[in-house]
Structures are given as C-alpha cells and as structure tokens.
Design a protein around this motif. Structure first.
Motif, PDB file in Angstrom:
ATOM      1  N   ASP A 133       0.820  -1.202   0.000  1.00  0.00           N
ATOM      2  CA  ASP A 133       0.000   0.000   0.000  1.00  0.00           C
ATOM      3  C   ASP A 133       0.862   1.264   0.000  1.00  0.00           C
ATOM      4  O   ASP A 133       1.956   1.274   0.569  1.00  0.00           O
ATOM      5  N   PRO A 134       0.379   2.366  -0.620  1.00  0.00           N
ATOM      6  CA  PRO A 134       1.126   3.639  -0.549  1.00  0.00           C
ATOM      7  C   PRO A 134       1.422   4.082   0.877  1.00  0.00           C
ATOM      8  O   PRO A 134       2.466   4.701   1.138  1.00  0.00           O
ATOM      9  N   LEU A 135       0.517   3.774   1.828  1.00  0.00           N
ATOM     10  CA  LEU A 135       0.753   4.157   3.215  1.00  0.00           C
ATOM     11  C   LEU A 135       1.886   3.353   3.860  1.00  0.00           C
ATOM     12  O   LEU A 135       2.337   3.684   4.961  1.00  0.00           O
ATOM     13  N   GLY A 136       2.326   2.322   3.195  1.00  0.00           N
ATOM     14  CA  GLY A 136       3.445   1.539   3.703  1.00  0.00           C
ATOM     15  C   GLY A 136       4.795   2.087   3.284  1.00  0.00           C
ATOM     16  O   GLY A 136       5.834   1.456   3.548  1.00  0.00           O
ATOM     17  N   ALA A 137       4.821   3.270   2.662  1.00  0.00           N
ATOM     18  CA  ALA A 137       6.088   3.849   2.193  1.00  0.00           C
ATOM     19  C   ALA A 137       7.065   4.074   3.343  1.00  0.00           C
ATOM     20  O   ALA A 137       8.272   3.848   3.214  1.00  0.00           O
ATOM     21  N   GLY A 138       6.558   4.544   4.480  1.00  0.00           N
ATOM     22  CA  GLY A 138       7.425   4.771   5.631  1.00  0.00           C
ATOM     23  C   GLY A 138       8.029   3.476   6.154  1.00  0.00           C
ATOM     24  O   GLY A 138       9.207   3.433   6.533  1.00  0.00           O
ATOM     25  N   LEU A 139       7.227   2.419   6.180  1.00  0.00           N
ATOM     26  CA  LEU A 139       7.718   1.111   6.611  1.00  0.00           C
ATOM     27  C   LEU A 139       8.835   0.633   5.681  1.00  0.00           C
ATOM     28  O   LEU A 139       9.887   0.168   6.133  1.00  0.00           O
ATOM     29  N   ARG A 140       8.601   0.778   4.388  1.00  0.00           N
ATOM     30  CA  ARG A 140       9.602   0.326   3.421  1.00  0.00           C
ATOM     31  C   ARG A 140      10.890   1.150   3.533  1.00  0.00           C
ATOM     32  O   ARG A 140      12.000   0.609   3.455  1.00  0.00           O
ATOM     33  N   ALA A 141      10.744   2.464   3.733  1.00  0.00           N
ATOM     34  CA  ALA A 141      11.920   3.328   3.853  1.00  0.00           C
ATOM     35  C   ALA A 141      12.716   3.003   5.120  1.00  0.00           C
ATOM     36  O   ALA A 141      13.960   2.946   5.092  1.00  0.00           O
ATOM     37  N   ASP A 142      12.020   2.792   6.225  1.00  0.00           N
ATOM     38  CA  ASP A 142      12.706   2.472   7.477  1.00  0.00           C
ATOM     39  C   ASP A 142      13.438   1.134   7.364  1.00  0.00           C
ATOM     40  O   ASP A 142      14.543   0.970   7.909  1.00  0.00           O
ATOM     41  N   TYR A 143      12.820   0.192   6.680  1.00  0.00           N
ATOM     42  CA  TYR A 143      13.472  -1.108   6.510  1.00  0.00           C
ATOM     43  C   TYR A 143      14.752  -0.960   5.685  1.00  0.00           C
ATOM     44  O   TYR A 143      15.785  -1.551   6.020  1.00  0.00           O
ATOM     45  N   LYS A 144      14.677  -0.155   4.621  1.00  0.00           N
ATOM     46  CA  LYS A 144      15.867   0.033   3.774  1.00  0.00           C
ATOM     47  C   LYS A 144      16.967   0.761   4.531  1.00  0.00           C
ATOM     48  O   LYS A 144      18.161   0.446   4.389  1.00  0.00           O
ATOM     49  N   ASP A 145      16.598   1.738   5.361  1.00  0.00           N
ATOM     50  CA  ASP A 145      17.589   2.443   6.165  1.00  0.00           C
ATOM     51  C   ASP A 145      18.291   1.486   7.129  1.00  0.00           C
ATOM     52  O   ASP A 145      19.488   1.612   7.396  1.00  0.00           O
ATOM     53  N   ALA A 146      17.524   0.521   7.657  1.00  0.00           N
ATOM     54  CA  ALA A 146      18.070  -0.394   8.658  1.00  0.00           C
ATOM     55  C   ALA A 146      18.907  -1.507   8.041  1.00  0.00           C
ATOM     56  O   ALA A 146      19.857  -1.998   8.666  1.00  0.00           O
ATOM     57  N   THR A 147      18.555  -1.919   6.820  1.00  0.00           N
ATOM     58  CA  THR A 147      19.205  -3.099   6.243  1.00  0.00           C
ATOM     59  C   THR A 147      19.938  -2.833   4.930  1.00  0.00           C
ATOM     60  O   THR A 147      20.757  -3.654   4.513  1.00  0.00           O
ATOM     61  N   GLY A 148      19.596  -1.718   4.252  1.00  0.00           N
ATOM     62  CA  GLY A 148      20.149  -1.470   2.931  1.00  0.00           C
ATOM     63  C   GLY A 148      19.469  -2.265   1.840  1.00  0.00           C
ATOM     64  O   GLY A 148      19.899  -2.247   0.684  1.00  0.00           O
TER      65      GLY A 148
END
Length: 271
Positions: free
Chosen positions: A190-205
């Motif tokens: 979902d578009p509202l999951g953008a923050g979740l996806r961004a935080d995951y990428k910041d944490a893991t790359g």
C-alpha cells in the motif's frame, strides 16, 4: 654482620620455597579432576598419575556426560483432560469444516473456506465434571471473512460429530499467524506503507518486498464511534489489525498509526 644477615635471609627464602613446592605437590595429588591443570588441560608432570591413583584408592569414578532422553511418542488419541494430540487436532478441523461451510465462507486471502483461528480442548458439561468417562470434545474456532462471522464448532472426539455451532458478529479474538502475514503483505504493497519500506531500507540497505523479512506482532483494533475516519469506522465489525513489525534480528519499525482492515483489504491511518 652483613654477610650473616644475608645467609639467614637466604635460608628463610629457601625454606619458604621448599614449603610452597611441597604444598603444590600435595595439591596436585589430592585435587580431583582438572584442578591445577595447565593451559593444555593436563596437570603438573606426574600429578595426573598420582591423582588417578588417589581417586581409585578413595573409590572415585569419572563423571559421565548427561544423556537427554527423547520425549515419548505422541499417541493418536488423548484421554481425560490431556491436551489434544496432533492427530486429534487435524481430525476435528476436518470434521468442523464440512462441505457446506467450506463452500459458503472465505479466509483472510479471499479463498474458499473459513480462516482457522484455533483448536482447543472443550470444557466438560456441568453434569460431566466428576465423570472420568466423559467424552472428549474440541472447540474449533474459525473466522468467515465473507460476512465477518466468528464460528465456533464443538466436535465430540468419541463420536466424530459436531454437537454445537455458535456464530457471533463483532467478536474479535487475537489474530493468527496467517492473518498477520496477510496484513503485512497488504501494508507493504500500500502507498501508506512507504514509511515502513523506507525504514526497513535504512536499517538493512535492502528493499522490503515480503512479510518473510519481518518478525510480526499485532493487536486487534476496534474503532471508537465518531473518532475514526470513514475507512476505519467499521473496525470491530470488520477484522482490523495494528502491526508491530521488527526487522529480523534487528530493530523495531514504528507503524502504530496504521491500521489494516483485513475484511475490506485496505489500509488506513489514525489521526
């Protein structure tokens, strides 16, 4: 005079050294096991043989490693108030979901058949409390996403028949693993999951593309009348969830302001 003092001091030091050496030999002989061992795991030269002989004289034996026994094999059928066996659980699930219920209901993914919530040993009837021969029963709890109905079917394990069926609306038990996984899948897409996806990428790359990349916890969400936006107003009647995701072997990701309506298959935000 000075030479005399040095001679006396030399005798004292020599005597002390002999005493320490004698004590060390005694310790090497009398201490059990690896006491006094050097870095290689062996005791002082000759101490191992002497210690071994001393142990035999005192009737000592080597400590054997512990043995872990395997759990006894689980039977096909329990007795009395024993927990349900795996075979009993699988059997009552097949009995509870008959052809009619399977064809008229939907699970969390929208496929045919109700969503399994849990299977528990049922409480005995009042007139059976002191009866050791009372039949064993199981409560099979299911959720029908087609009409948001909680279905509980009580199966008699002795006869293999469904004795009772109870249906409720607006009752929301804790979510099962499959439901949390589907909620995470909807949120990630979902578009509202953008923050979740961004935080995951910041944490893991790495990109977050699957619920398998997360450790999930959840709680059922109920709307407060008049306090939630229209999308979440039916939560409680609908099956809604707030997720508390965590990077596998990593940090938590804050998604407390997001609610997934599993019945409507939509994501909303609080506030």
């Amino acid at each position: 005079m000075r030479k005399t003092v040095h001679r006396h001091l030399g005798k004292m030091m020599a005597g002390a050294a002999i005493a320490v050496a004698g004590t060390a030999v005694m310790v090497g002989i009398t201490l059990p096991g690896s006491a006094g061992a050097d870095a290689s795991g062996r005791g002082p030269a000759g101490a191992e043989q002497a210690g071994s002989g001393q142990g035999q004289e005192q009737g000592q034996t080597a400590v054997r490693p512990g043995v872990v026994e395997q759990a006894p094999a689980q039977g096909d059928k329990g007795t009395g108030r024993d927990p349900l066996t795996d075979d009993e659980t699988a059997r009552v699930e097949r009995i509870a979901v008959n052809r009619q219920l399977f064809g008229s209901s939907e699970n969390v993914e929208g496929d045919r058949g109700p969503q399994r919530i849990g299977v528990d040993l049922a409480e005995p009837e009042e007139n059976e409390l002191d009866d050791p021969t009372a039949p064993r029963r199981a409560d099979v709890t299911l959720y029908d996403y087609r009409n948001d109905t909680l279905v509980t079917r009580t199966v008699n394990l002795d006869t293999g028949k469904v004795e009772r069926t109870d249906t409720q609306h607006g009752t929301q038990p804790p979510l099962g693993r499959d439901e949390m996984t589907e909620a995470a899948r909807l949120l990630i897409a979902d578009p509202l999951g953008a923050g979740l996806r961004a935080d995951y990428k910041d944490a893991t790359g790495k990109e977050l593309t699957s619920p398998d990349q997360l450790t999930l916890n959840s709680m059922v969400y109920r709307a407060t009348p008049g306090a939630q936006p229209g999308l979440l107003a039916k939560c409680g009647e609908h099956r809604c969830v707030r997720l508390f995701p965590k990077v596998r072997n990593g940090s938590w990701i804050d998604s407390r302001d997001l609610v997934i309506d599993l019945s409507a298959r939509k994501v909303g935000t609080l506030g």
